[in-house]
Every structure is written in C-alpha cells, then in structure tokens.
Design an enzyme around this catalytic site. Structure first.
Site, PDB file in Angstrom:
ATOM      1  N   GLU A  56       0.807  -1.220   0.000  1.00 43.64           N
ATOM      2  CA  GLU A  56       0.000   0.000   0.000  1.00 43.64           C
ATOM      3  C   GLU A  56       0.840   1.270   0.000  1.00 43.64           C
ATOM      4  O   GLU A  56       0.333   2.364   0.214  1.00 43.64           O
ATOM      5  CB  GLU A  56      -0.947  -0.016   1.200  1.00 43.64           C
ATOM      6  CG  GLU A  56      -1.936  -1.169   1.190  1.00 43.64           C
ATOM      7  CD  GLU A  56      -3.039  -0.995   0.162  1.00 43.64           C
ATOM      8  OE1 GLU A  56      -3.671   0.073   0.129  1.00 43.64           O
ATOM      9  OE2 GLU A  56      -3.271  -1.937  -0.628  1.00 43.64           O
TER      10      GLU A  56
ATOM     11  N   HIS B  89      -5.065   1.928   6.932  1.00 51.05           N
ATOM     12  CA  HIS B  89      -3.631   2.156   6.735  1.00 51.05           C
ATOM     13  C   HIS B  89      -3.019   2.674   8.026  1.00 51.05           C
ATOM     14  O   HIS B  89      -3.707   3.281   8.853  1.00 51.05           O
ATOM     15  CB  HIS B  89      -3.373   3.196   5.627  1.00 51.05           C
ATOM     16  CG  HIS B  89      -3.707   2.729   4.257  1.00 51.05           C
ATOM     17  ND1 HIS B  89      -4.399   3.504   3.346  1.00 51.05           N
ATOM     18  CD2 HIS B  89      -3.433   1.571   3.614  1.00 51.05           C
ATOM     19  CE1 HIS B  89      -4.541   2.837   2.204  1.00 51.05           C
ATOM     20  NE2 HIS B  89      -3.967   1.668   2.349  1.00 51.05           N
TER      21      HIS B  89
ATOM     22  N   CYS C 217      -2.996  11.501   3.286  1.00 52.19           N
ATOM     23  CA  CYS C 217      -3.294  10.639   2.135  1.00 52.19           C
ATOM     24  C   CYS C 217      -2.973  11.337   0.821  1.00 52.19           C
ATOM     25  O   CYS C 217      -2.601  10.701  -0.158  1.00 52.19           O
ATOM     26  CB  CYS C 217      -4.765  10.235   2.136  1.00 52.19           C
ATOM     27  SG  CYS C 217      -5.213   8.943   3.307  1.00 52.19           S
TER      28      CYS C 217
END
Length: 447
Positions: free
Chosen positions: A174, A250, A370
């Site tokens: 990720e 995350h 993000c």
C-alpha cells in the site's frame, strides 16, 4: 549540502466521485453514492498545496490517472467503441464501471514507497510503485503511476525506479501510507519504519477478522531489499488487528512521523514496547527521538478515525520548528482540537497546527496525509526533478484555470455512464501533461 523533504500532492482527477469502493474505510463507505464536486475537490487540494508552498515548503504536483479506464473494461470482455464499452458496462456490470471510474490516485500516499539517497546502498533516491492489490479499483494504478514518477524524477544519476511488486495478495503493498522514515536530519541516514497488517505465509499470526489487512510483511521486506536498505536501519512493526477492524485501513490513519517525531495512538501497533525499543536502538541518539503517544483517554480510536487526527502531515518548517497540517474536522472536534492545542505547548518539536478544508477528500476517506507523497531530497537532487511539477504562484494559477476549464461541478453515480466524461477527462489530461511537462504517460496518448 542542504536537504529537505518535498511533498508531492495528488491532483484530484476529473472523475472524482463517491462510489464507496473501499471496504474497511469508514468514511468511504458512509458517503457512498452521494454526489461529489470534482472541481471543488481539485481546488481544495490545490489550495493546500499552495498553502504549504507559502509556508516555505517544497511542494509538487502528481498527475491523476486516466479514468474511466476503458482498457480494463475491454480486458473484461466489453467490446465496441469507447462509448459502447461504457454503455455496456453501465448496463451489465455497474459496480465494475464505478471501479474503473475511481479517482483514488489522488491519495498519493499510496502511490509508492520512497527511500532517500542517505539510506540506500547506491546513494540514489529509490521509488517502488505500490501494487495496491487489495482493492480492484486501486490495483489499476501502478503501471501509470510508475510512468508518471519516472517523468517527474528522470535523471538516472539521482533516481532509481523499480517495477511494482508481483500482483498478488501475498505481496500486497500500500506504499508510503504504511511507511515512515525517522531521522535526526533529512540528509543523514535514518530508520525506515515499515508497518504491515499481516503475515502472508504464516496464518498462525494475528490478523483482523472484520476488515482486510492490505499490506503484508513480505511486501515490506521486498521493498527494503529493492531499495538496498541496511537491516540495522529498518524496523518492521505490525498494525494492531483490532484497530484495522475499527476502520484503520492504513497506518497513516493511526500514526504519523517526521524526522525525530513519531506521533501515534496507544492502540496503533502489536508488541508496541519491544518494537519502540528496537526503534530507539536503531535511531541511535535516544534523547533526540520524540515518541508521542496519544492515550485512549485523550482521543478514542473512533474519534481519531472520524477526524483523521493521525492522517495529518507533520512537517518541518524552514524555521526548524514542526507543524501539523490538519483537516478542519480536527478543529471541529472538541476532543481533538483540545488535544492539539495542548500538544503544541509541550516539550516536543511540534509547535504549530494549521487547519485546511479538504472535505471533498475526507468524505471519500482521505485526509491531508493521504493526499501527499513525501520525498526527501538534497538541493542537487531537487535540481534534477522535472521543474514543471513544482508548485509556484504561476503553476497554482494555471492549474486553477485548467480545473475551471475541464472539471464538472458535480458528479453523481449516473453521470459515470456518460461517454462524454471520458472525452472530457482525456482532453483535460492531455493538456495537463503539457503543463507539467510529463510527455505521453497515458495510454490514450500512445495509441
């Protein structure tokens, strides 16, 4: 030589929509099927980029992906002209169409993992695009991401680019959303902290039960090998399965670091004390390492997820002091705003908090952290970066005009079936590659 950390924010794409595609992401699911505003989203992102530039930070722009992804629809058996392919997908597989229209590449913390030249075996900055195998809509990104990164960081004397890891859940990667680098100074060798959700080859180890653990230990180890990192300067920590099941998809939803600061929630990790002890030992000068733990009693996990307290950016200002770049949702929460107000009065490097409105991104499950990809650079390496992607007053004005010209004010789920949306998106991206000097990074430009 001067070293610093640059932030490269994802430019929100023309198809920004709320399809609720990300299982495990509470904000994404809760806003599914609401109408979105691509124009407002892009401008909010640009305003944050310009604000960081104005604070004296090196700020760049990372281009979005081509969407709708008609090439994937053709691979899945839809035939005819582009318009016919989209129409057939809308009728026969609307969930697939929603996925190939996703503008999720805006969250560039998932674009790649980057190791700076101070850490790597060959003294180059290394890039590995994330494969994002856990979510179909995101697994479509890595090839184009790799092309865009190579167009931004072209000089092989300074930059090394790797192919993304195998497209398999065993090596689910990720990117930088699960990676933090701690160091005494950006130009000195640091400790790279890789956070994973599960062990791919050992099912006896703890794992979440409700939501998927997207990132594996094996992926972390592979990236560390590719980047030529020393084992004495790498730490692997497992994310707490219980917080993944609460919606912490995350690590950057529950922890964030910068230089000599790790800011994390009490429930963030497995085997926390032993792993923090390893981190202290590998960091070296323990007195310079600030481990800021947020207790449950101060901010609950649910409140941290709701406000994205840890999906903030911790940056080092030109003055040497640190600041937190937070979404306005943190300011609107009494618990979080009170905590942050107290934090900047404590004896840590974090002295300031700046709040920004990124609600269009927040409603789809991504906060300030993000939206950015962090790249530590020397002044010489910065000079080798494609200069057209670096934010300044002129680029800010040009990109706002570009958004006004090409972006719709609103998009609903039904609008995704409009074949004109593909033409609008391609026209916008073709012009964008000229503005940013990227060349032909998109598949439609290579036909």
């Amino acid at each position: 030589m001067n070293f610093f950390e640059a932030n490269f924010d994802g430019l929100v794409g023309p198809t920004h929509n709320y399809a609720g595609l990300s299982v495990g992401n509470v904000a994404s699911l809760s806003n599914a099927k609401n109408s979105s505003s691509p124009r407002q989203a892009a401008k909010q992102g640009l305003s944050k980029m310009k604000a960081l530039h104005d604070l004296g930070m090196v700020q760049g722009v990372l281009a979005p992906q081509e969407r709708p992804d008609v090439y994937t629809l053709r691979r899945l058996g839809f035939t005819g002209t582009d318009a016919q392919v989209i129409a057939k997908a809308a009728k026969q597989a609307p969930a697939v169409l929603r996925a190939v229209c996703s503008a999720s590449s805006m969250w560039t913390a998932n674009a790649a993992t980057i190791s700076p030249s101070a850490d790597t075996h060959d003294g180059k900055v290394h890039f590995t695009p994330a494969n994002l195998t856990n979510k179909f809509h995101r697994s479509l990104e890595p090839v184009t991401t790799g092309r865009i990164l190579q167009a931004m960081f072209r000089d092989p004397a300074h930059f090394a680019h790797h192919t993304h890891l195998p497209d398999n859940d065993h090596f689910g990667d990720e990117g930088a959303a699960n990676h933090t680098r701690l160091c005494s100074a950006y130009g000195k060798r640091g400790v790279e902290l890789f956070v994973f959700g599960r062990y791919a080859f050992d099912s006896s180890q703890p794992a979440p039960k409700r939501f998927p653990a997207r990132h594996t230990l094996e992926a972390c180890e592979a990236v560390a090998r590719l980047h030529g990192l020393s084992g004495e300067h790498v730490v692997y920590m497992q994310q707490n399965p219980d917080v993944i099941d609460q919606g912490v998809f995350h690590n950057d939803v529950i922890a964030v670091g910068n230089q000599n600061v790790l800011f994390y929630h009490q429930q963030a990790f497995v085997d926390t004390q032993n792993k923090l002890n390893e981190l202290r030992r590998k960091f070296g000068n323990e007195t310079d390492l600030h481990l800021i733990e947020v207790k449950d009693s101060d901010v609950s996990v649910s409140e941290a997820i709701k406000t994205y307290l840890f999906n903030t950016q911790v940056i080092t200002l030109p003055s040497g002091e640190m600041a937190i770049i937070a979404p306005t949702e943190c300011q609107e929460s009494h618990a979080v705003s009170s905590y942050l107000a107290a934090l900047v009065q404590q004896h840590t490097p974090i002295r300031h908090v700046h709040y920004y409105d990124v609600k269009q991104s927040m409603r789809n499950g991504g906060g300030p952290a993000c939206l950015r990809l962090r790249v530590a650079l020397s002044e010489q390496e910065k000079q080798a970066v494609n200069p057209n992607v670096l934010m300044n007053d002129a680029l800010f004005s040009t990109l706002n005009q570009w958004v006004d010209k090409h972006y719709r004010d609103q998009i609903s789920e039904a609008d995704l079936a409009d074949p004109q949306l593909l033409d609008e998106s391609r026209s916008a991206l073709d012009e964008l590659t000229q503005i940013l000097g990227l060349g032909s990074v998109y598949q439609f430009q290579q036909v």
